[in-house]
Every structure is written in structure tokens, then in C-alpha cells.
Scaffold this motif. Sequence first.
Motif, PDB file in Angstrom:
ATOM      1  N   ILE A   1       0.832  -1.202   0.000  1.00  0.00           N
ATOM      2  CA  ILE A   1       0.000   0.000   0.000  1.00  0.00           C
ATOM      3  C   ILE A   1       0.866   1.251   0.000  1.00  0.00           C
ATOM      4  O   ILE A   1       0.537   2.246  -0.648  1.00  0.00           O
ATOM      5  CB  ILE A   1      -0.972  -0.022   1.198  1.00  0.00           C
ATOM      6  CG1 ILE A   1      -2.018  -1.126   0.971  1.00  0.00           C
ATOM      7  CG2 ILE A   1      -1.656   1.322   1.366  1.00  0.00           C
ATOM      8  CD1 ILE A   1      -3.003  -1.296   2.092  1.00  0.00           C
TER       9      ILE A   1
ATOM     10  N   ALA B   1       1.726   1.877  -3.463  1.00  0.00           N
ATOM     11  CA  ALA B   1       0.561   2.396  -4.175  1.00  0.00           C
ATOM     12  C   ALA B   1       0.398   3.895  -3.936  1.00  0.00           C
ATOM     13  O   ALA B   1       0.088   4.658  -4.868  1.00  0.00           O
ATOM     14  CB  ALA B   1      -0.700   1.654  -3.746  1.00  0.00           C
TER      15      ALA B   1
ATOM     16  N   VAL C   1      -6.778   0.247  -9.637  1.00  0.00           N
ATOM     17  CA  VAL C   1      -5.995  -0.726  -8.875  1.00  0.00           C
ATOM     18  C   VAL C   1      -6.416  -2.124  -9.316  1.00  0.00           C
ATOM     19  O   VAL C   1      -7.606  -2.405  -9.445  1.00  0.00           O
ATOM     20  CB  VAL C   1      -6.233  -0.548  -7.354  1.00  0.00           C
ATOM     21  CG1 VAL C   1      -5.555  -1.658  -6.563  1.00  0.00           C
ATOM     22  CG2 VAL C   1      -5.717   0.819  -6.908  1.00  0.00           C
TER      23      VAL C   1
ATOM     24  N   THR D   1      -6.458  -0.882  -0.606  1.00  0.00           N
ATOM     25  CA  THR D   1      -5.519   0.016  -1.280  1.00  0.00           C
ATOM     26  C   THR D   1      -6.222   1.287  -1.746  1.00  0.00           C
ATOM     27  O   THR D   1      -5.707   2.402  -1.581  1.00  0.00           O
ATOM     28  CB  THR D   1      -4.869  -0.693  -2.475  1.00  0.00           C
ATOM     29  OG1 THR D   1      -4.236  -1.897  -2.016  1.00  0.00           O
ATOM     30  CG2 THR D   1      -3.847   0.202  -3.151  1.00  0.00           C
TER      31      THR D   1
END
Length: 317
Positions: A15, A18, A35, A48
Motif C-alpha cells: 500500500i 501504491a 488498482v 488500497t
Amino acid sequence: MPDIEVAVNINPRSIDEAIRWGRLFEGHGVARLGVWDSPVGVPECWTTLGALSQCVTRVPLGVSVTNPRTRHPAVTASALAGLSGETAAGVFLGIGTGDSGVYNLGGRAATLRDLRAYVQAVREFLARRATAAKVLVAAHGMRSLEVAAEIGDGVIVGLGHSEEVVAAVTAVTGHDVEVWWNTGTITIDLDGDRAEATGGWVLASLAHHFTRFGLESKLVPAGLRSGVEQLGALYDLSRHGVQTEEDKRRYVEAAKMLGVWDHLADRFLIAGTESEVVKRLDELSARGVRRLEMGTANGQDAAAAALSLISRRARER
């Protein structure tokens, strides 16, 4: 070069990664940020997206793409509704019949009938929650494209963007449907040949996507079908998004050896020097391609460089 919107779908390892990618791409003018829903390979998509919604605030967020097999429609609708409450930029649902998110769990793709029913159910649940979300349906064949154009607010085309393909797709969707053309990657290098070698492996991934259920409605010339099918079969789906450099070289070599490189490169590949990429994008714009979707298979810097080039050219017009 007319303005082209570019969406990016990310497959981060964490994460935190991300969030770094999301901030980077937002700063480089990404049109929307998706995503992956591929739980074997990447963190849970909705977790996420929740984290991204706290730091990426100017572009729509969503899953790209999910499927009807691994999540109940009420679960998907609830996740979308929750995400919608955390971002003012809008949310979207990318959905198809299922690929790595299904097959790497030992399942099989949904039928088009199942896909239609699932999208309808999600819309009904969203209506009860008074949530607005754009539904983008992925299509890798002409039959699935017809369904996608009918049930979606937009379509994600996985058939390429050659002149023949664009004409055939537009004949189905018309000019009113929001169409995103999946190109896998956009690869820029000072050495054009090296750019093709770096980005060309994605042709195997894209061939895999649209050959699984045969090539009857995939606009592949009869003489090339066997080679395209063989290339698609070579692709290792268990390492989807994390292919090794050796694998990538093998895919490029196989595409050339099987005699399908030129055909697939014309359909999917955007790679070369900056001037070559701009020329390619101008060609696509002339065909009516206004929205491209790419991934991060060649890294965040490669994706950011492509976004930066397109944004810069738009400002210079």
C-alpha cells in the motif's frame, strides 16, 4: 497532437508503494487511477483504494478490473459506496469476465450472461445507496464488446488500436460510448529499438488475454491465428505483472519467431523515442483514439515519463 487522456492501472507490491505511485501519477496528469483486483499478486484492491483516497484527491479512483466470480455484487457495491464517500473526484468500477484474479485462484471466467446480471445487480445496490459510479466493462472480443457497450457507461477495449480494429470497434460502440483503449505500456527511450525491446514483451500478455476463448471474433488474420495463440499460451499468468527480464526477452523473441510481431505491434505497441511516440499518438488520434489505458509493468518511472510527455505536448498545443 490532440489531447489524449491516459488512465493508469497499478499493481503495487504494498500500500505504501501504491500511495507513492498514486501521488506521482496524479502530479503527471493521469486521467483516472485504477488498482488491480488480483489478490494472489497484489494487496487487496479496496483496502488500497481506501488508502489512496486519502492522498490522491483530484482524479477518479476505482478497481480495474474486477470480475463476477470472486465477490458478491453487494460487496462490490458497498465497497464502491464507501470509496465514493471518501473522494470528491469520483469513483469507477472496471469489470470483465475474469483473468488473473480468477484463474490464479483456480477458478474460471464468468459468462457474458453472468457479467450482464452482475452489472445490473451492482447498479441496483448502488441506487439503494444513492451512489454514483461509472461502470467500465472490459471487452477482448467483438461479442463481448457488444455486451460491454450495452451494459456499461464505457468500455475498455482489449483488442488493440490498429486502424482496422478501431474501425470495427467504433462500428459497434458508435461515438457516444466512452471508449478506453488498453495499450499495456507506453515505452520511451533515447534508443527506439531498445524501447521496442523493453515494451514489446507486453504483446504476449495481451495475446493471452484475447486468445483464451479462441480467435473467431478477434480480428486476427487466419494465417496468423496459430502464431498468436502460441504466443498467448506462452504467457505465465502466475507471474502476471511481475515477469522476469528473462521472460520478457523470451516473449519478444517468440513473437518475432512466430511471425506475429508486426501484427501485434501495430495493434498494441506504443514504444520508441519521444518523437516516435508522439508520431504514434498522432496516428492514433487521427483514428479517433482519445483515451488510452496503460499499466505499470515497466515500472513507475516509465509510466510517469509517458504521462509527462503527453501532458507537455498538450500544453504546447
